[in-house]
Design a protein around this motif. Structure first.
Motif, PDB file in Angstrom:
ATOM      1  N   PHE A 142       0.806  -1.227   0.000  1.00  0.00           N
ATOM      2  CA  PHE A 142       0.000   0.000   0.000  1.00  0.00           C
ATOM      3  C   PHE A 142       0.842   1.280   0.000  1.00  0.00           C
ATOM      4  O   PHE A 142       0.287   2.377   0.063  1.00  0.00           O
ATOM      5  N   GLY A 143       2.160   1.152  -0.062  1.00  0.00           N
ATOM      6  CA  GLY A 143       3.024   2.319  -0.063  1.00  0.00           C
ATOM      7  C   GLY A 143       4.074   2.223  -1.152  1.00  0.00           C
ATOM      8  O   GLY A 143       3.993   1.394  -2.062  1.00  0.00           O
ATOM      9  N   ILE A 144       5.076   3.083  -1.059  1.00  0.00           N
ATOM     10  CA  ILE A 144       6.133   3.096  -2.065  1.00  0.00           C
ATOM     11  C   ILE A 144       7.205   2.054  -1.723  1.00  0.00           C
ATOM     12  O   ILE A 144       7.323   1.626  -0.577  1.00  0.00           O
ATOM     13  N   PRO A 145       8.005   1.631  -2.703  1.00  0.00           N
ATOM     14  CA  PRO A 145       9.092   0.686  -2.423  1.00  0.00           C
ATOM     15  C   PRO A 145      10.108   1.275  -1.454  1.00  0.00           C
ATOM     16  O   PRO A 145      10.320   2.494  -1.416  1.00  0.00           O
TER      17      PRO A 145
ATOM     18  N   ILE B 122       2.599   4.666 -11.834  1.00  0.00           N
ATOM     19  CA  ILE B 122       2.382   3.772 -10.701  1.00  0.00           C
ATOM     20  C   ILE B 122       1.715   2.481 -11.164  1.00  0.00           C
ATOM     21  O   ILE B 122       0.774   2.513 -11.961  1.00  0.00           O
ATOM     22  N   ALA B 123       2.201   1.368 -10.672  1.00  0.00           N
ATOM     23  CA  ALA B 123       1.584   0.071 -10.925  1.00  0.00           C
ATOM     24  C   ALA B 123       1.098  -0.511  -9.602  1.00  0.00           C
ATOM     25  O   ALA B 123       1.862  -0.556  -8.630  1.00  0.00           O
ATOM     26  N   THR B 124      -0.157  -0.927  -9.568  1.00  0.00           N
ATOM     27  CA  THR B 124      -0.716  -1.499  -8.344  1.00  0.00           C
ATOM     28  C   THR B 124      -1.354  -2.850  -8.662  1.00  0.00           C
ATOM     29  O   THR B 124      -1.935  -3.044  -9.730  1.00  0.00           O
ATOM     30  N   GLY B 125      -1.233  -3.766  -7.718  1.00  0.00           N
ATOM     31  CA  GLY B 125      -1.827  -5.083  -7.919  1.00  0.00           C
ATOM     32  C   GLY B 125      -3.344  -5.038  -7.903  1.00  0.00           C
ATOM     33  O   GLY B 125      -4.010  -5.673  -8.724  1.00  0.00           O
ATOM     34  N   GLY B 126      -3.891  -4.261  -6.971  1.00  0.00           N
ATOM     35  CA  GLY B 126      -5.339  -4.112  -6.865  1.00  0.00           C
ATOM     36  C   GLY B 126      -5.823  -2.833  -7.521  1.00  0.00           C
ATOM     37  O   GLY B 126      -5.051  -2.108  -8.158  1.00  0.00           O
ATOM     38  N   ILE B 127      -7.097  -2.551  -7.328  1.00  0.00           N
ATOM     39  CA  ILE B 127      -7.710  -1.333  -7.848  1.00  0.00           C
ATOM     40  C   ILE B 127      -7.965  -0.397  -6.674  1.00  0.00           C
ATOM     41  O   ILE B 127      -8.710  -0.745  -5.753  1.00  0.00           O
ATOM     42  N   TYR B 128      -7.373   0.784  -6.713  1.00  0.00           N
ATOM     43  CA  TYR B 128      -7.477   1.736  -5.609  1.00  0.00           C
ATOM     44  C   TYR B 128      -7.990   3.096  -6.077  1.00  0.00           C
ATOM     45  O   TYR B 128      -7.743   4.111  -5.444  1.00  0.00           O
ATOM     46  N   ASP B 129      -8.716   3.107  -7.185  1.00  0.00           N
ATOM     47  CA  ASP B 129      -9.228   4.358  -7.730  1.00  0.00           C
ATOM     48  C   ASP B 129     -10.175   5.045  -6.749  1.00  0.00           C
ATOM     49  O   ASP B 129     -10.826   4.382  -5.918  1.00  0.00           O
ATOM     50  N   ALA B 130     -10.241   6.369  -6.851  1.00  0.00           N
ATOM     51  CA  ALA B 130     -11.160   7.134  -6.001  1.00  0.00           C
ATOM     52  C   ALA B 130     -12.580   6.591  -6.168  1.00  0.00           C
ATOM     53  O   ALA B 130     -13.029   6.319  -7.286  1.00  0.00           O
TER      54      ALA B 130
ATOM     55  N   GLU C 166       0.145   7.550  -4.187  1.00  0.00           N
ATOM     56  CA  GLU C 166      -0.073   8.846  -4.826  1.00  0.00           C
ATOM     57  C   GLU C 166      -0.145   9.997  -3.823  1.00  0.00           C
ATOM     58  O   GLU C 166       0.536  11.023  -4.016  1.00  0.00           O
ATOM     59  N   PRO C 167      -0.925   9.885  -2.731  1.00  0.00           N
ATOM     60  CA  PRO C 167      -0.967  11.018  -1.789  1.00  0.00           C
ATOM     61  C   PRO C 167       0.398  11.350  -1.207  1.00  0.00           C
ATOM     62  O   PRO C 167       0.745  12.525  -1.058  1.00  0.00           O
ATOM     63  N   TYR C 168       1.171  10.324  -0.878  1.00  0.00           N
ATOM     64  CA  TYR C 168       2.484  10.560  -0.285  1.00  0.00           C
ATOM     65  C   TYR C 168       3.421  11.251  -1.277  1.00  0.00           C
ATOM     66  O   TYR C 168       4.087  12.242  -0.941  1.00  0.00           O
ATOM     67  N   LEU C 169       3.464  10.756  -2.508  1.00  0.00           N
ATOM     68  CA  LEU C 169       4.370  11.338  -3.496  1.00  0.00           C
ATOM     69  C   LEU C 169       3.981  12.770  -3.831  1.00  0.00           C
ATOM     70  O   LEU C 169       4.840  13.645  -3.969  1.00  0.00           O
TER      71      LEU C 169
ATOM     72  N   THR D  13       1.840  14.867 -12.540  1.00  0.00           N
ATOM     73  CA  THR D  13       0.871  14.030 -13.246  1.00  0.00           C
ATOM     74  C   THR D  13       1.026  12.597 -12.758  1.00  0.00           C
ATOM     75  O   THR D  13       2.155  12.109 -12.603  1.00  0.00           O
ATOM     76  N   VAL D  14      -0.090  11.938 -12.512  1.00  0.00           N
ATOM     77  CA  VAL D  14      -0.070  10.550 -12.070  1.00  0.00           C
ATOM     78  C   VAL D  14      -0.838   9.700 -13.076  1.00  0.00           C
ATOM     79  O   VAL D  14      -1.980  10.008 -13.415  1.00  0.00           O
ATOM     80  N   ILE D  15      -0.197   8.652 -13.552  1.00  0.00           N
ATOM     81  CA  ILE D  15      -0.853   7.657 -14.401  1.00  0.00           C
ATOM     82  C   ILE D  15      -0.683   6.310 -13.709  1.00  0.00           C
ATOM     83  O   ILE D  15       0.443   5.883 -13.439  1.00  0.00           O
ATOM     84  N   THR D  16      -1.794   5.672 -13.397  1.00  0.00           N
ATOM     85  CA  THR D  16      -1.760   4.432 -12.621  1.00  0.00           C
ATOM     86  C   THR D  16      -2.294   3.262 -13.428  1.00  0.00           C
ATOM     87  O   THR D  16      -3.377   3.350 -14.014  1.00  0.00           O
ATOM     88  N   ALA D  17      -1.538   2.181 -13.453  1.00  0.00           N
ATOM     89  CA  ALA D  17      -1.989   0.917 -14.035  1.00  0.00           C
ATOM     90  C   ALA D  17      -2.447   0.041 -12.884  1.00  0.00           C
ATOM     91  O   ALA D  17      -1.638  -0.642 -12.249  1.00  0.00           O
TER      92      ALA D  17
END
Length: 208
Positions: free
Chosen positions: A99-102, A139-147, A158-161, A174-178
């Motif tokens: 749930f966070g950054i590496p 950003i690549a995420t295993g799950g779906i965390y869209d608003a 995203e909020p932290y960065l 700009t954030v693009i998330t897969a």
């Protein structure tokens, strides 16, 4: 001509979604800026030690009073910060880990978030010193965390960065998330999954 700083933080290399996205961004950006400069920084192959008491003491010691040992402690930090100032734009590939950054990206941030280098309290309130820059987070995420989704509150990437880079003065972000990349582990076709995300990345890289 512009300079791009390309940062990757995934340990998966050829299997990494975030690396594939950042590579596509760089290819498109270079095509749009053929005479530009590219700085590459792979955090998984850069040894970045965690900060310790000696490092903190060195940071807060006036520059002209630092010992040779303290100057040596800050050599890596100085180099990483120099890359940020040299570049006009940053693209950063980021996989979500728990749930966070590496961890390697957090170690890098700890090295570059330095008082009187990338931010200042000289006026009594924090002022970011990395002004006139822009950043793209891929950003690549295993799950779906869209608003609006059930898991949205679990996204601390995203909020932290946005917070950290905004604090340092980089507010053009700009954030693009897969999202949903775990489907690839269940046999989903990689090209089909990546196609819309690569399209979004390439379209963005054409105009930045």
């Amino acid at each position: 001509m512009p300079t791009l700083l390309h940062i990757d933080s995934s340990p998966l290399y050829g299997h990494s979604v975030s690396r594939q996205l950042s590579s596509a961004f760089v290819d498109q950006w270079k095509s749009s800026h053929p005479d530009a400069t590219l700085i590459e920084r792979d955090l998984t192959s850069t040894f970045i030690p965690p900060i310790n008491a000696e490092w903190v003491t060195a940071v807060y010691t006036p520059e002209d009073s630092r010992t040779p040992e303290q100057k040596q402690l800050l050599t890596l930090s100085d180099s990483l910060i120099s890359e940020l100032f040299e570049a006009d734009e940053y693209v950063i590939g980021v996989p979500m880990h728990n749930f966070g950054i590496p961890s390697v990206l957090k170690l890098w941030i700890d090295q570059i978030a330095r008082v009187n280098k990338t931010f200042s309290y000289a006026t009594g309130t924090p002022v970011g010193l990395l002004t006139g820059k822009k950043v793209t987070f891929l950003i690549a995420t295993g799950g779906i965390y869209d608003a609006g989704t059930q898991m949205a509150s679990y996204d601390h990437v995203e909020p932290y960065l946005r917070t950290v880079f905004g604090f340092l003065g980089v507010t053009d972000a700009t954030v693009i998330t897969a999202g949903g990349a775990s489907a690839l582990m269940r046999g989903a076709d990689r090209a089909t999954f990546l196609a819309p995300h690569l399209q979004a990345v390439q379209a963005h890289a054409q105009v930045v």
